[in-house]
Design an enzyme around this catalytic site. Structure first.
Site, PDB file in Angstrom:
ATOM      1  N   ASN A 296     -10.325  -2.979   2.244  1.00  0.00           N
ATOM      2  CA  ASN A 296      -9.994  -2.952   0.814  1.00  0.00           C
ATOM      3  C   ASN A 296     -11.256  -2.665   0.002  1.00  0.00           C
ATOM      4  OD1 ASN A 296      -7.202  -3.528   0.746  1.00  0.00           O
ATOM      5  ND2 ASN A 296      -7.576  -5.711   0.996  1.00  0.00           N
TER       6      ASN A 296
ATOM      7  N   TYR B 252       0.416  -4.282  11.996  1.00  0.00           N
ATOM      8  CA  TYR B 252       0.319  -2.856  11.613  1.00  0.00           C
ATOM      9  C   TYR B 252       1.058  -1.928  12.574  1.00  0.00           C
ATOM     10  CZ  TYR B 252      -2.535  -3.753   7.560  1.00  0.00           C
ATOM     11  OH  TYR B 252      -2.958  -4.167   6.328  1.00  0.00           O
TER      12      TYR B 252
ATOM     13  N   HIS C 121       0.826  -1.220   0.000  1.00  0.00           N
ATOM     14  CA  HIS C 121       0.000   0.000   0.000  1.00  0.00           C
ATOM     15  C   HIS C 121       0.856   1.264   0.000  1.00  0.00           C
ATOM     16  CE1 HIS C 121      -3.809  -2.174   0.646  1.00  0.00           C
ATOM     17  NE2 HIS C 121      -3.081  -2.979   1.392  1.00  0.00           N
TER      18      HIS C 121
END
Ligand code: NDP
Length: 497
Positions: free
Chosen positions: A129, A339, A57
């Site tokens: 997404n 993350y 990303h």
């Protein structure tokens, strides 16, 4: 601007700069002096302008706006920002997945759809997404999957053979690969695509009752896609097309909006549901759990500083506010670690103090110090303490939904439910949701991709993979590739593996 009203250039320490143009030298032709601190600061800072780009990303665009809850959902969640009529600031970042920071926007790829809600109970990040499913269902395979989509070790090139090798050896990918090679794999703009939370999450109401949920942000602009040829042409013409479209729309005073619909499953129904409800490669068919409208998200303001806001934005699925909890979705659980870990590496341990990531809710944690710490808590520096420091309230904010778990340690696939099969849902997508034109484009999009650099052995598996989705689709792919599928080609086990 009149000369006298221009601000003075300064060093980063605020000292008036000696010159915008000339280095300090011993005579006009002489060597540069080490005492030219301003020059050295400029060179050194420039050398450090880049933070590592996101591993996935990397290329994206972002915008500010708000989410407004339009319905009473208190029967399902006590999340404060989900009270009827409540408006919450959001920052949203859209992105491609595999390409690097400078790559083209319109390439075939899923698109990231990450939302940060600045709620009164702290930040809630929904990191989804533009597709409701994903390629794999276990985080053990994620790094390998991404490696197969990125670049080879020897020549630094992307390699379609690597991609199809991985996919055809991982039959659980078939649903997402069908989305990817449909025209939804090349959205026309970020505004013209849906966003899905994709995972199953848990909502908990004030009574402590739990519900499994899925988020669907449906574009109010309508779905619009590029064809393969249009997307490729645009990649050459304007590699920043999606970023430009979003920016220009908002700069003109326009807006982009999405209606949030939820699918909601009472926890008691999960065990007997026909699909394993935590498997990220599956949707919950609408007829089983009809989506319920609960609100609308509007984007209406551009960032003022791309690096500070879009590049430094750090979304983490682990940021959940009271009333929202994880589910046993293995991919979600893997992401809860991954993350925040990547943000610490990429933009530093104190990334939550950067303005774009800073919550609007007050922060009273005992975390302190570290590189680039900006606001540091004072005393007391520990809990529990008897000097009036912050104290948690587990009776109000402890996890409310206690999933009962018992089992021997194992490395196993998910429990199989009655209709679990890797090909049943891509088959439904192909046979039920895609139009005749969509199906034709799916075939040509696959064929165009497989024609480039895929070995005969992998091609045979590709045909078998699509034959298992739909017999006719397999035939059409084979005929487009000019070969007949080998019956002995294996695409792995058909059931959950
Ligand atoms: P439905 O007939 O109730 O819904 C089909 C859904 O497919 C539509 O609502 C739309 O979802 C989506 N869709 C429509 N056209 C396309 C397209 N060209 N490309 C991709 N998706 C499209 O069927 P089910 O709920 O039984 O699902 C059937 C299949 O549809 C699933 O196997 C899945 O592949 C796909 N789908 C299902 C979704 C779900 O959550 N149930 C969500 C998206 C796709 P949307 O309005 O979200 O665009």
């Amino acid at each position: 601007m009149a000369e006298e009203r221009r601000p003075l250039t300064t060093t980063d320490a605020g000292i008036p700069a000696p010159s915008d143009e000339h280095s300090l030298t011993a005579g006009p032709d002489g060597p540069i002096l080490l005492q030219d601190h301003y020059l050295i600061q400029k060179m050194a800072q420039f050398n450090r302008e880049r933070v590592p780009e996101r591993v996935v990303h990397a290329k994206g665009a972002g915008a500010h706006g708000y989410f407004e809850c339009s319905e009473d959902v208190s029967q399902w969640t006590k999340a404060k920002f989900l009270q009827k009529g409540k408006r919450t600031d959001v920052f949203v970042r859209f992105s491609t997945v595999a390409g690097e920071l400078g790559s083209a926007d319109t390439v075939r790829d899923p698109r990231g759809f990450a939302i940060k809600f600045y709620t009164e109970d702290g930040n809630y990040d929904l990191v989804g997404n533009n597709t409701p499913v994903f390629f794999i269902r276990d985080p053990q395979k994620f790094q390998d999957f991404i490696h197969s989509q990125k670049r080879r070790a020897d020549n630094g090139l992307r390699d379609n053979n690597m991609q199809w090798d991985f996919w055809t050896l991982s039959p659980e990918s078939a649903h997402q690969v069908t989305f990817l090679f449909s025209d939804r794999g090349t959205p026309r703009t970020y505004r013209n695509m849906n966003g899905y939370g994709s995972h199953t999450f848990t909502w908990v109401n004030a009574k402590g009752e739990a519900f499994y949920v899925k988020y669907h942000f449906k574009t109010d602009q309508g779905i619009r896609n590029f064809t393969d040829a249009e997307a490729k042409a645009m990649a050459g013409e304007d590699p920043d097309y999606h970023r430009r479209d979003l920016w220009e729309t908002l700069a003109r005073g326009g807006e982009a909006s999405w209606t949030l619909q939820m699918q909601i499953m009472p926890v008691a129904q999960a065990a007997g549901y026909r699909f394993n409800p935590f498997d990220l490669t599956k949707v919950w068919p609408h007829e089983d759990y009809p989506p319920v409208v609960i609100g609308r998200m509007v984007l209406n303001r551009n960032p003022e500083n791309f690096f500070a806001e879009v590049e430094q934005a750090a979304f983490e699925p682990s940021n959940m506010v009271p009333g929202i909890e994880p589910s046993p979705d293995k991919m979600l659980l893997g992401r809860l670690f991954s993350y925040p870990d990547t943000h610490r590496y990429r933009i530093g341990a104190n990334y939550l103090q950067l303005p774009i990531n800073r919550p609007q809710a007050p922060v009273h944690s005992y975390n302190r110090d570290g590189t680039m710490r900006y606001a540091n808590p004072g005393d007391p520096v520990y809990a529990p303490n008897s000097s009036g420091g912050p104290a948690a309230a587990p009776e109000r904010y402890g996890e409310r939904y206690h999933l009962r778990v018992a089992g021997q340690l194992t490395r196993s696939p998910y429990t199989m439910h009655a209709e679990d099969d890797d090909f049943v849902q891509p088959r439904a997508l192909y046979q039920k949701a895609l139009s005749q034109t969509d199906r034709e484009h799916l075939v040509s999009n696959i064929v165009n991709h497989v024609k480039q650099g895929v070995t005969d052995e992998v091609k045979a598996r590709v045909i078998e993979y699509w034959r298992q989705v739909d017999g006719d689709l397999g035939k059409r792919v084979a005929s487009g590739l000019g070969i007949r599928g080998r019956r002995d080609a294996s695409v792995g086990a058909k059931r959950l593996v």
